[in-house]
Design a protein around this motif. Structure first.
Motif, short mmCIF file in Angstrom:
data_model
loop_
_atom_site.label_atom_id
_atom_site.label_comp_id
_atom_site.label_asym_id
_atom_site.label_seq_id
_atom_site.Cartn_x
_atom_site.Cartn_y
_atom_site.Cartn_z
N PHE A 1 15.35 2.62 3.56
CA PHE A 1 14.85 1.39 4.14
C PHE A 1 15.16 1.37 5.63
CE2 PHE A 1 16.49 0.24 -0.18
CZ PHE A 1 15.26 0.15 -0.80
N GLY A 2 14.34 0.67 6.38
CA GLY A 2 14.56 0.55 7.82
C GLY A 2 14.56 -0.91 8.24
N TYR A 3 14.34 -1.11 9.53
CA TYR A 3 14.36 -2.47 10.07
C TYR A 3 13.30 -3.36 9.43
CZ TYR A 3 17.49 -0.80 13.72
OH TYR A 3 18.55 -0.28 14.39
N ASP A 4 12.13 -2.80 9.13
CA ASP A 4 11.07 -3.62 8.54
C ASP A 4 11.53 -4.24 7.23
OD1 ASP A 4 9.53 -2.74 10.68
OD2 ASP A 4 8.22 -1.46 9.47
N SER A 5 12.14 -3.43 6.38
CA SER A 5 12.58 -3.94 5.07
C SER A 5 13.75 -4.90 5.21
CB SER A 5 12.92 -2.79 4.12
OG SER A 5 13.58 -1.75 4.77
N THR A 6 14.69 -4.57 6.10
CA THR A 6 15.85 -5.45 6.30
C THR A 6 15.41 -6.80 6.86
OG1 THR A 6 17.26 -3.54 6.71
CG2 THR A 6 18.08 -5.68 7.45
N PRO B 1 -1.55 -3.26 14.72
CA PRO B 1 -1.96 -1.87 14.92
C PRO B 1 -1.35 -0.87 13.93
CG PRO B 1 -0.39 -2.51 16.61
CD PRO B 1 -0.70 -3.74 15.80
N ILE B 2 -0.20 -1.23 13.39
CA ILE B 2 0.49 -0.36 12.42
C ILE B 2 1.02 -1.25 11.29
CG2 ILE B 2 1.15 1.43 14.10
CD1 ILE B 2 3.94 0.10 14.21
N PRO B 3 1.33 -0.66 10.14
CA PRO B 3 1.87 -1.47 9.04
C PRO B 3 3.38 -1.65 9.16
CG PRO B 3 1.60 0.78 8.30
CD PRO B 3 1.08 0.72 9.73
N LEU B 4 3.89 -2.60 8.39
CA LEU B 4 5.33 -2.69 8.18
C LEU B 4 5.66 -1.68 7.09
CD1 LEU B 4 5.78 -6.57 7.98
CD2 LEU B 4 6.78 -5.07 9.70
N MET B 5 6.60 -0.79 7.35
CA MET B 5 6.99 0.19 6.35
C MET B 5 8.25 -0.34 5.67
SD MET B 5 7.92 4.25 6.62
CE MET B 5 6.47 4.61 7.56
N VAL B 6 8.09 -0.89 4.48
CA VAL B 6 9.23 -1.50 3.81
C VAL B 6 10.05 -0.52 2.98
CG1 VAL B 6 8.36 -3.87 3.85
CG2 VAL B 6 7.72 -2.36 1.96
N GLN B 7 9.48 0.66 2.72
CA GLN B 7 10.26 1.73 2.11
C GLN B 7 9.70 3.06 2.57
OE1 GLN B 7 10.74 1.61 -2.17
NE2 GLN B 7 12.54 2.90 -2.05
N SER C 1 0.87 -1.17 0.00
CA SER C 1 0.00 0.00 0.00
C SER C 1 0.91 1.23 0.00
CB SER C 1 -0.89 -0.01 1.25
OG SER C 1 -1.62 1.18 1.34
N ILE C 2 0.68 2.12 -0.95
CA ILE C 2 1.48 3.35 -1.01
C ILE C 2 0.73 4.39 -0.19
CG2 ILE C 2 2.54 5.09 -2.47
CD1 ILE C 2 3.41 2.83 -4.11
N GLU C 3 1.37 4.82 0.87
CA GLU C 3 0.75 5.76 1.80
C GLU C 3 1.08 7.20 1.44
OE1 GLU C 3 -1.44 4.59 4.43
OE2 GLU C 3 -1.24 3.04 2.90
N GLU C 4 0.44 8.11 2.14
CA GLU C 4 0.67 9.53 1.91
C GLU C 4 2.17 9.83 2.02
OE1 GLU C 4 -0.66 13.74 3.93
OE2 GLU C 4 -2.01 12.02 4.11
N GLY C 5 2.70 10.53 1.08
CA GLY C 5 4.13 10.83 1.05
C GLY C 5 4.93 9.81 0.26
N GLY C 6 4.31 8.69 -0.11
CA GLY C 6 4.99 7.71 -0.94
C GLY C 6 5.59 6.52 -0.21
N ALA C 7 5.42 6.45 1.11
CA ALA C 7 5.95 5.29 1.85
C ALA C 7 5.23 4.02 1.40
CB ALA C 7 5.75 5.49 3.35
N LYS C 8 5.99 2.93 1.29
CA LYS C 8 5.44 1.65 0.88
C LYS C 8 5.27 0.78 2.11
CE LYS C 8 7.33 1.91 -3.75
NZ LYS C 8 8.18 1.30 -4.77
N CYS C 9 4.02 0.35 2.34
CA CYS C 9 3.69 -0.38 3.57
C CYS C 9 2.99 -1.69 3.27
CB CYS C 9 2.77 0.48 4.44
SG CYS C 9 3.53 2.02 5.00
N ILE C 10 3.15 -2.62 4.20
CA ILE C 10 2.43 -3.89 4.17
C ILE C 10 1.54 -3.91 5.40
CG2 ILE C 10 2.61 -6.41 4.26
CD1 ILE C 10 5.52 -6.03 3.16
N PHE C 11 0.24 -4.03 5.19
CA PHE C 11 -0.70 -4.09 6.31
C PHE C 11 -0.93 -5.56 6.65
CE2 PHE C 11 -1.27 0.20 4.94
CZ PHE C 11 -1.58 0.90 6.11
N VAL C 12 -0.61 -5.90 7.86
CA VAL C 12 -0.75 -7.27 8.36
C VAL C 12 -2.04 -7.33 9.19
CG1 VAL C 12 0.30 -9.02 9.84
CG2 VAL C 12 1.74 -7.58 8.39
N PRO C 13 -2.89 -8.33 8.95
CA PRO C 13 -4.13 -8.42 9.73
C PRO C 13 -3.88 -8.38 11.24
CG PRO C 13 -4.13 -10.04 7.97
CD PRO C 13 -2.75 -9.43 8.00
N LYS C 14 -4.72 -7.65 11.92
CA LYS C 14 -4.72 -7.52 13.39
C LYS C 14 -3.53 -6.74 13.94
CE LYS C 14 -7.28 -11.78 13.97
NZ LYS C 14 -7.30 -13.13 14.51
#
Length: 182
Positions: A95-100, A83-89, A68-81
């Motif tokens: 890139f941060g810990y989520d992507s690594t 509270p927040i997404p994994l921000m892979v970019q 999911s491309i969020e506001e500002g262009g961040a690329k996220c993966i929403f995992v069921p249940k």
């Protein structure tokens, strides 16, 4: 400025890579002294080992319709249940810990063929790893009947003042000093 340099490093900027390589070489020499004292051998796969694998991981999730491309262009993966997404970019392209950690999970399950993975970190990372493990199942890297992914959390390491150690502050106790004291 440091955030800009991280993005440049992750993008392969030659000057940043040269400085980073020098720092890594110095660190490895110091780590080796401790490893030798403890009679430990290692196969290095630090965070940077996964840098060139991250774009393909993001593309795989995107191709599967899980980005999911969020506001500002961040690329996220929403995992069921979760509270927040994994921000892979991040929106700045970094890139941060989520992507690594997602690239590490793919490498370990798909390239190495690991059937059991145990991640040992501070207990506060438990939700992060639950999300990563769920995303790995969503993309099909992990079959719950044949893979076992676990997070083992340890307590917070605190200083004499009772405050949590922050490794990036440089105020932590060095392992070599603890070994010298023992």
């Amino acid at each position: 400025m440091s955030q800009t340099n991280v993005v440049k490093l992750q993008s392969g900027d030659k000057e940043c890579l040269g400085i980073w390589q020098l720092l890594c070489d110095i660190s490895r020499r110091e780590f080796k002294k401790v490893y030798d004292r403890l009679d430990i051998t290692t196969e290095e796969c630090g965070e940077s080992f996964y840098n060139d694998k991250i774009p393909a991981v993001i593309q795989e999730f995107d191709d599967a319709g899980l980005i999911s491309i969020e506001e500002g262009g961040a690329k996220c993966i929403f995992v069921p249940k979760a509270p927040i997404p994994l921000m892979v970019q991040k929106s700045d392209g970094g890139f941060g810990y989520d992507s690594t950690d997602m690239a590490a999970l793919k490498h370990r399950t798909q390239t190495v063929g690991a059937k059991r993975i145990i991640c040992i970190t501070d207990y506060s990372q438990a939700d992060h790893f639950k999300m990563c493990f769920s995303a790995a199942k969503m993309i099909g890297w992990v079959d719950p009947s044949t893979h076992k992914l676990e997070h083992i959390g340890f307590g917070t390491v605190q200083g004499e003042d009772g405050k949590r150690f922050k490794t990036r502050s440089g105020d932590t106790v060095r392992l070599v000093d603890l070994l010298d004291e023992a």
